[in-house]
Design a protein around this motif. Structure first.
Motif, mmCIF file in Angstrom:
data_model
loop_
_atom_site.group_PDB
_atom_site.id
_atom_site.type_symbol
_atom_site.label_atom_id
_atom_site.label_comp_id
_atom_site.label_asym_id
_atom_site.label_seq_id
_atom_site.Cartn_x
_atom_site.Cartn_y
_atom_site.Cartn_z
ATOM 1 N N SER A 312 0.903 -1.181 -0.039
ATOM 2 C CA SER A 312 -0.109 -0.063 0.143
ATOM 3 C C SER A 312 0.903 1.261 0.034
ATOM 4 O O SER A 312 2.096 1.189 0.247
ATOM 5 N N PRO A 313 0.228 2.306 -0.330
ATOM 6 C CA PRO A 313 1.313 3.524 -0.319
ATOM 7 C C PRO A 313 2.057 3.727 1.000
ATOM 8 O O PRO A 313 3.313 3.951 0.901
ATOM 9 N N ARG A 314 1.346 3.584 2.102
ATOM 10 C CA ARG A 314 2.073 3.819 3.441
ATOM 11 C C ARG A 314 3.006 2.458 3.365
ATOM 12 O O ARG A 314 4.242 3.047 4.218
ATOM 13 N N GLY A 315 2.725 1.384 3.077
ATOM 14 C CA GLY A 315 3.660 0.155 3.527
ATOM 15 C C GLY A 315 4.979 0.328 2.709
ATOM 16 O O GLY A 315 5.923 0.264 2.976
ATOM 17 N N ILE A 316 4.725 0.827 1.296
ATOM 18 C CA ILE A 316 6.098 0.871 0.404
ATOM 19 C C ILE A 316 6.809 2.112 0.858
ATOM 20 O O ILE A 316 7.853 2.533 0.527
ATOM 21 N N ALA A 362 -5.777 5.325 -3.444
ATOM 22 C CA ALA A 362 -5.491 5.692 -4.996
ATOM 23 C C ALA A 362 -4.917 7.255 -4.779
ATOM 24 O O ALA A 362 -3.964 7.415 -5.487
ATOM 25 N N GLN A 363 -5.636 8.001 -4.173
ATOM 26 C CA GLN A 363 -5.141 9.223 -3.741
ATOM 27 C C GLN A 363 -3.821 9.255 -3.143
ATOM 28 O O GLN A 363 -2.960 10.124 -3.421
ATOM 29 N N GLU A 364 -3.719 8.443 -2.008
ATOM 30 C CA GLU A 364 -2.512 8.462 -1.125
ATOM 31 C C GLU A 364 -1.349 8.152 -2.190
ATOM 32 O O GLU A 364 -0.177 8.657 -1.951
ATOM 33 N N ALA A 365 -1.512 7.255 -3.257
ATOM 34 C CA ALA A 365 -0.438 6.877 -4.089
ATOM 35 C C ALA A 365 0.064 7.784 -4.822
ATOM 36 O O ALA A 365 1.346 8.083 -5.181
ATOM 37 N N LYS A 366 -0.647 8.766 -5.162
ATOM 38 C CA LYS A 366 -0.330 10.020 -6.150
ATOM 39 C C LYS A 366 0.346 10.909 -5.515
ATOM 40 O O LYS A 366 0.941 12.043 -5.977
ATOM 41 N N GLN A 367 0.260 10.999 -3.998
ATOM 42 C CA GLN A 367 0.900 11.996 -3.258
ATOM 43 C C GLN A 367 2.027 11.197 -2.602
ATOM 44 O O GLN A 367 2.688 11.809 -1.615
ATOM 45 N N LEU A 368 2.750 10.129 -3.148
ATOM 46 C CA LEU A 368 4.049 9.529 -2.376
ATOM 47 C C LEU A 368 5.265 10.450 -2.747
ATOM 48 O O LEU A 368 5.137 11.008 -3.790
ATOM 49 N N PRO A 369 5.901 10.332 -1.712
ATOM 50 C CA PRO A 369 7.432 11.139 -1.770
ATOM 51 C C PRO A 369 8.126 10.871 -3.175
ATOM 52 O O PRO A 369 7.925 9.701 -3.656
ATOM 53 N N ILE A 370 8.667 11.834 -3.653
ATOM 54 C CA ILE A 370 9.484 11.672 -5.055
ATOM 55 C C ILE A 370 10.553 10.592 -4.783
ATOM 56 O O ILE A 370 10.706 9.842 -5.930
ATOM 57 N N GLU A 371 10.947 10.355 -3.825
ATOM 58 C CA GLU A 371 12.239 9.297 -3.739
ATOM 59 C C GLU A 371 11.542 8.045 -3.514
ATOM 60 O O GLU A 371 12.221 7.140 -4.311
ATOM 61 N N VAL A 372 10.379 7.878 -3.174
ATOM 62 C CA VAL A 372 9.570 6.586 -3.251
ATOM 63 C C VAL A 372 9.202 6.215 -4.606
ATOM 64 O O VAL A 372 9.250 5.107 -5.175
ATOM 65 N N ARG A 373 8.895 7.458 -5.403
ATOM 66 C CA ARG A 373 8.177 7.183 -6.783
ATOM 67 C C ARG A 373 9.236 6.581 -7.565
ATOM 68 O O ARG A 373 9.082 6.102 -8.573
ATOM 69 N N GLU A 380 4.380 -0.430 -11.500
ATOM 70 C CA GLU A 380 4.144 -0.478 -10.288
ATOM 71 C C GLU A 380 3.404 0.878 -9.705
ATOM 72 O O GLU A 380 2.392 0.786 -8.965
ATOM 73 N N LEU A 381 3.725 1.856 -10.360
ATOM 74 C CA LEU A 381 2.911 3.184 -10.095
ATOM 75 C C LEU A 381 1.602 3.101 -10.465
ATOM 76 O O LEU A 381 0.650 3.506 -9.775
ATOM 77 N N GLU A 382 1.447 2.836 -11.878
ATOM 78 C CA GLU A 382 -0.094 2.477 -12.315
ATOM 79 C C GLU A 382 -0.838 1.583 -11.547
ATOM 80 O O GLU A 382 -1.894 1.894 -11.178
ATOM 81 N N ILE A 422 17.405 -7.301 -5.107
ATOM 82 C CA ILE A 422 17.418 -6.323 -5.844
ATOM 83 C C ILE A 422 18.140 -5.037 -5.141
ATOM 84 O O ILE A 422 17.472 -4.565 -4.212
ATOM 85 N N LEU A 423 19.000 -4.420 -5.941
ATOM 86 C CA LEU A 423 19.665 -3.250 -5.115
ATOM 87 C C LEU A 423 18.719 -2.078 -5.608
ATOM 88 O O LEU A 423 18.541 -1.945 -6.756
ATOM 89 N N VAL A 424 18.350 -1.313 -4.456
ATOM 90 C CA VAL A 424 17.543 -0.063 -4.801
ATOM 91 C C VAL A 424 18.500 1.000 -4.810
ATOM 92 O O VAL A 424 18.999 1.104 -3.832
ATOM 93 N N GLY A 425 18.349 1.902 -5.921
ATOM 94 C CA GLY A 425 19.019 3.133 -5.733
ATOM 95 C C GLY A 425 20.380 2.965 -6.141
ATOM 96 O O GLY A 425 20.758 1.838 -6.700
ATOM 97 N N ASP A 426 21.272 3.831 -5.776
ATOM 98 C CA ASP A 426 22.879 3.678 -5.940
ATOM 99 C C ASP A 426 23.544 2.635 -5.185
ATOM 100 O O ASP A 426 22.928 2.186 -4.038
ATOM 101 N N SER A 427 24.783 2.243 -5.521
ATOM 102 C CA SER A 427 25.538 1.053 -5.017
ATOM 103 C C SER A 427 25.823 1.573 -3.148
ATOM 104 O O SER A 427 26.099 0.736 -2.496
ATOM 105 N N GLY A 428 25.851 2.898 -2.942
ATOM 106 C CA GLY A 428 25.916 3.287 -1.615
ATOM 107 C C GLY A 428 24.876 3.430 -0.596
ATOM 108 O O GLY A 428 24.878 3.958 0.378
ATOM 109 N N SER A 429 23.681 3.209 -1.146
ATOM 110 C CA SER A 429 22.305 3.240 -0.502
ATOM 111 C C SER A 429 22.287 2.372 0.739
ATOM 112 O O SER A 429 21.344 2.593 1.544
#
Length: 438
Positions: A312-316, A362-373, A380-382, A422-429
């Protein structure tokens, strides 16, 4: 229906004559399936659901897990296989055609059209529509929907073969030939199209209020369910006094859940003892030891954090919150492993999950932080912005525990080529995501 107290089989007449009690031991029955409408539950079925969910009364579970499990059990009982649909089709195809065709034959005699043909065409259209509706039904499980889709394909072939033969060899009608070809091809097309669909949402077969009424009645007659966890209290619990010698130690692993209910479940089943790890929720559960546990965890620079959450938006957003909140691991180098549930895990899943939909989410998903998106694919976003979500409590306690065991074991091989992370983001994250959930 068998009495769960003494095992005596009581038929409807026995139960009615004895005011809903067993004729042998006088134990009251909680459920009367003949008065329950479409959802039919018996006392032995309910008792078995509790036993199976708790792995023969060895594991604790939440009330919502029982709700999901009972819903799944009811769907499984109503499952119809491909052979079931085909046998039903063949029987009614012949019976409806002969019975109603004979009755209506005289209506079409004047225009030289066989009543059997008209009735048969109407039956074919109705049965194709019925099976197609099943493939989109929110009340059926994934297996039933797939069985209906495969049945559409096979019935389409039957319509083509038999319909073409009858229209050419028996009725010598080009119009009838065209109609049967269209119906057969349409059935095959719809079946093929519906087999490819994934991620269809579901609805519960009964309401949560109905479920709560059943639980209240069950507890009143049979006593409380020992392995079912109570709802967490809302009031804040004061911090517990902890021996200073204990706080000198730390943990190598931490599991953070997005809900207190899942953290409570894991702790009740002694997952923290068996795996030498701490278990907390992002909401601060358990409150009595939360501050002390965090103090201990921050001492370990080699700490591995496992995020377990709803899809869910809060979960991810849980991993993002762990990495950016000063209450957690802001400016820390700890490794964070996102166990799931993540949208890509659901999209790629071979087995059907209980996907629900909510306009609010659905509305919460559209307001996810840019880093999460940015960490999510377009697909996945759709999926999220359509309001879809999956709850952890739709899985059994045993399944959740096994998934966590595999994630912890697999994280020891993050640097190997066989790693399923799966590595998420850059190798130093220092953030990884599990490729598959369950």
């Amino acid at each position: 229906m068998k009495c769960i107290n003494c095992g005596t089989d009581n038929n409807l007449k026995d139960r009615t004559a004895n005011q809903g009690r067993c004729t042998n031991c006088n134990h009251r029955f909680v459920f009367e399936p003949t008065t329950m409408g479409n959802v039919k539950i018996t006392d032995p079925m309910f008792a078995k659901a509790i036993a199976d969910l708790s792995a023969h009364h060895s594991l604790f579970f939440t009330p919502k897990q029982l709700l999901y499990f009972l819903d799944h059990r009811l769907r499984s009982k109503s499952f119809s296989s491909v052979w079931g649909w085909l046998l039903t089709y063949l029987f009614f195809n012949i019976w409806v055609t002969i019975f109603f065709g004979g009755i209506l034959g005289w209506l079409f005699a004047a225009i030289k059209i066989s009543g059997n043909v008209v009735v048969n065409l109407i039956f074919q259209i109705c049965y194709i529509y019925y099976l197609y509706s099943n493939t989109n039904s929110h009340k059926l499980n994934n297996k039933s929907r797939k069985a209906s889709a495969r049945s559409l394909q096979i019935i389409g072939v039957i319509i083509l073969v038999v319909g073409i033969y009858a229209s050419v060899a028996v009725y010598e009608s080009f119009i009838l030939f065209v109609i049967y070809v269209i119906l057969g091809m349409l059935s095959i097309y719809l079946g093929t199209k519906q087999l490819r669909q994934t991620g269809l949402t579901q609805e519960f077969l009964f309401t949560q209020n109905q479920f709560q009424d059943w639980m209240n009645s069950w507890s009143k007659v049979n006593g409380s369910v020992v392995k079912m966890l109570p709802s967490l209290r809302e009031e804040r619990i004061l911090p517990a006094a902890v021996n200073p010698d204990v706080t000198a130690y730390s943990f190598d692993r931490l599991i953070v859940c997005d809900s207190a209910a899942i953290a409570q479940l894991l702790i009740a089943n002694n997952f923290h003892f068996e795996n030498n790890c701490a278990i907390l929720s992002i909401t601060g559960y358990p409150q009595s030891i939360f501050a002390t546990t965090m103090q201990m965890l921050r001492r370990n620079p080699d700490l591995n954090v496992y995020a377990l959450h709803d899809c869910s938006p809060r979960g991810i957003s849980l991993v993002h919150q762990l990495r950016t909140s000063t209450n957690w691991f802001y400016n820390s180098n700890v490794m964070i492993i996102d166990v799931g549930i993540l949208p890509h895990q659901i999209i790629a899943a071979k087995r059907g999950m209980f996907i629900q939909t909510s306009q609010e989410l659905a509305q919460e998903a559209k307001q996810l932080p840019i880093e999460v998106r940015q960490s999510l694919s377009t697909q996945e976003l759709e999926w999220l912005e359509s309001g879809n979500f999956v709850e952890l409590e739709s899985f059994t306690p045993q399944t959740l525990i096994q998934i966590l065991h595999r994630s912890i074991a697999g994280s020891r091989e993050l640097d190997s080529n066989d790693s399923s992370f799966i590595l998420v983001g850059d190798s130093g994250s220092g953030i990884y995501a599990v490729e598959n959930f369950g």
